[in-house]
Design a protein around this motif. Structure first.
Motif, short mmCIF file in Angstrom:
data_model
loop_
_atom_site.label_atom_id
_atom_site.label_comp_id
_atom_site.label_asym_id
_atom_site.label_seq_id
_atom_site.Cartn_x
_atom_site.Cartn_y
_atom_site.Cartn_z
N ALA A 219 16.51 -10.84 -9.69
CA ALA A 219 15.65 -12.14 -10.77
C ALA A 219 15.00 -12.51 -9.70
CB ALA A 219 16.36 -13.22 -12.10
N GLU A 220 13.62 -11.79 -10.38
CA GLU A 220 12.55 -12.67 -9.89
C GLU A 220 12.17 -14.75 -9.80
OE1 GLU A 220 8.22 -11.53 -11.21
OE2 GLU A 220 8.95 -9.57 -11.31
N LYS A 221 11.37 -15.15 -8.82
CA LYS A 221 11.09 -16.59 -8.52
C LYS A 221 11.30 -17.56 -9.52
CE LYS A 221 9.58 -20.62 -5.82
NZ LYS A 221 8.08 -20.33 -4.98
N ALA A 222 10.18 -16.62 -10.38
CA ALA A 222 9.86 -17.79 -11.92
C ALA A 222 11.39 -17.50 -13.05
CB ALA A 222 9.51 -16.91 -12.52
N TRP A 223 12.35 -16.49 -13.09
CA TRP A 223 13.54 -16.47 -13.38
C TRP A 223 14.78 -16.61 -13.09
CZ3 TRP A 223 12.86 -15.30 -18.37
CH2 TRP A 223 11.88 -14.89 -19.06
N VAL A 224 14.75 -17.57 -12.11
CA VAL A 224 16.06 -17.26 -11.15
C VAL A 224 16.98 -18.49 -11.49
CG1 VAL A 224 15.34 -16.77 -8.71
CG2 VAL A 224 15.03 -18.98 -9.50
N ALA A 225 16.26 -19.39 -12.20
CA ALA A 225 16.84 -20.57 -12.99
C ALA A 225 16.80 -19.98 -14.68
CB ALA A 225 15.74 -22.65 -13.10
N ALA A 226 16.41 -19.12 -15.51
CA ALA A 226 16.30 -18.72 -16.22
C ALA A 226 18.56 -18.64 -16.78
CB ALA A 226 16.52 -17.38 -16.74
N GLY A 227 19.22 -18.39 -16.60
CA GLY A 227 20.63 -18.59 -17.29
C GLY A 227 20.84 -19.76 -16.60
N TYR A 228 21.13 -20.31 -15.54
CA TYR A 228 20.89 -22.16 -15.99
C TYR A 228 20.52 -22.45 -17.67
CZ TYR A 228 21.99 -26.90 -14.30
OH TYR A 228 21.01 -28.21 -15.19
N THR A 229 18.98 -22.21 -17.60
CA THR A 229 18.62 -22.62 -19.29
C THR A 229 19.17 -21.84 -20.47
OG1 THR A 229 16.77 -22.86 -17.44
CG2 THR A 229 16.32 -23.02 -19.87
N ALA A 230 19.14 -21.42 -20.21
CA ALA A 230 20.11 -20.83 -21.09
C ALA A 230 21.81 -20.68 -21.12
CB ALA A 230 20.50 -18.99 -21.08
N PHE A 231 22.21 -21.01 -20.37
CA PHE A 231 23.48 -21.57 -20.21
C PHE A 231 23.79 -23.44 -21.08
CE2 PHE A 231 26.02 -25.01 -18.25
CZ PHE A 231 27.25 -24.35 -18.85
N MET A 232 22.84 -23.76 -20.81
CA MET A 232 22.24 -25.25 -21.00
C MET A 232 21.67 -25.95 -22.29
SD MET A 232 23.62 -27.35 -19.04
CE MET A 232 23.18 -29.09 -19.71
N SER A 233 20.82 -24.76 -22.77
CA SER A 233 20.67 -24.44 -24.25
C SER A 233 21.49 -24.85 -24.83
CB SER A 233 19.47 -23.83 -24.17
OG SER A 233 18.19 -23.88 -23.34
N THR A 234 22.21 -23.09 -24.83
CA THR A 234 23.98 -23.26 -25.84
C THR A 234 25.11 -23.85 -25.73
OG1 THR A 234 24.53 -21.51 -24.25
CG2 THR A 234 23.28 -20.57 -26.48
#
Length: 363
Positions: A219-234
């Protein structure tokens, strides 16, 4: 208190990749260093069991949560691997003491409400993880060093303790300490093992999700935390509806569904390591792990052989060990094989939840 506990840990998790790069640690080396956390956990067991009985969960929570923030500052200030190891031991020590005392307080509060609310407490912990990830992303984007970042979080923690301490249940001991550690019975050990497997998955998501998206998903730098954020949201969302779901469909079915979602989500992320699929997989994992720990803790509090506080502490200790042991194991597997292979191991832990729950006597 639950929120600040989650915020402290999530703040550390959000900067692991930064600290790994700062200290030039390989994945395998990072896995070895992360073993310092469960070492701190094990060292705290006799102390926490004695302290929560001697002084009460209110006093222990007050002191432990403040120290949790202080040791967080230490993590952000390290310049050598041995310093990181020492700080992680202390961080794990304070974290386990906080975990035991805050859950003991939650059991007493649930009795006041006379209905299941444990999952909502853990939902606040998850919301804090989401907030910690967002703050961490902001700090990284602004090139703010971990030391300054963690000092800000520690200050918020201290302010929270000062304000909220007066509202905690006053369960200070009158002097009869009893045994510092009581061996839980077979049923409680079984509950603890179920939570242990789920917490391995949860801990891996905290410590390795950003690295997985960076190295495997690319993932690009702006998206490297997207998985963590998605996990924490759900995970946060799932915990706020878990009490209702368990009441409607039963504890056993809730936990079986949880393990299934965890397994499917991880397999999707492994088999399809592209951004949309990986995000979707991590969202399923969040839903999967959301209800296991609070439901298990609530069930443990109904033990017929131990007091609720002692039972929740015993199961909490077993489960929290999985939360801390999982990440370093992933590091070693990633070093021996690949990071993708190590995530298959996490999927097996999710499947283990389904198997163990199916064989357990619940509801």
């Amino acid at each position: 208190m639950f929120f600040m506990t989650g915020l402290c840990f999530a703040s550390w998790a959000s900067r692991i990749a930064t600290i790994q790069q700062k200290l030039a640690l390989t994945d395998a080396a990072l896995g070895g260093v992360l073993f310092a956390l469960p070492v701190g956990l094990m060292l705290s067991l006799p102390f926490s069991g004695w302290a929560v009985t001697k002084f009460g969960s209110k006093t222990l929570l007050t002191i432990a949560l403040i120290m949790y923030g202080v040791f967080l500052i230490g993590l952000g200030s390290v310049t050598q691997p041995y310093q990181l190891i020492l700080c992680l031991v202390l961080f794990g020590f304070a974290g386990n003491a906080t975990n035991i005392s805050v859950n003991t307080q939650a059991v007493a509060t649930e009795k006041v409400y006379k209905k299941p609310i444990m999952a909502s407490f853990h939902g606040l912990w998850s919301l804090a993880g989401f907030a910690g990830a967002a703050i961490g992303t902001l700090m990284i984007g602004q090139n703010i060093l971990p030391a300054a970042h963690f000092m800000f979080i520690a200050t918020l923690t201290l302010i929270t303790v000062i304000i909220c301490r007066q509202y905690l249940h006053n369960d200070n001991s009158t002097g009869d300490t009893g045994p510092a550690f009581v061996i839980p019975d077979r049923s409680l050990v079984g509950l603890g093992i179920i939570a242990f497997c789920s917490m391995i998955c949860e801990g891996a998501m905290f410590d390795w999700s950003v690295i997985y998206f960076k190295k495997i998903v690319l993932a690009e730098k702006a998206w490297v935390a997207a998985g963590y954020t998605a996990f924490m949201s759900t995970m946060a969302t799932g915990r706020f509806i878990a009490d209702w779901f368990a009441h409607k469909f039963g504890l056993k079915r809730t936990l079986q569904l949880s393990g299934t979602l965890t397994t499917i989500g991880l397999l999707i992320a492994v088999l399809f390591p592209v951004l949309p699929a990986a995000i979707g997989g991590f969202m399923l994992v969040g839903f999967g792990v959301s209800s296991v720990v609070p439901m298990i803790y609530s069930a443990a509090a109904k033990s017929k052989t131990m007091q609720p506080g002692a039972a929740i502490a015993a199961v909490s200790t077993i489960s929290f060990a999985g939360f801390l042991i999982g990440p370093p194991v992933i590091g070693f597997l990633a070093g021996a094989f690949t990071l993708r292979v190590s995530f298959i191991f996490i999927a097996l832990m999710g499947a283990s939840v389904v198997v163990l729950v199916s064989r357990a006597k619940l509801d």
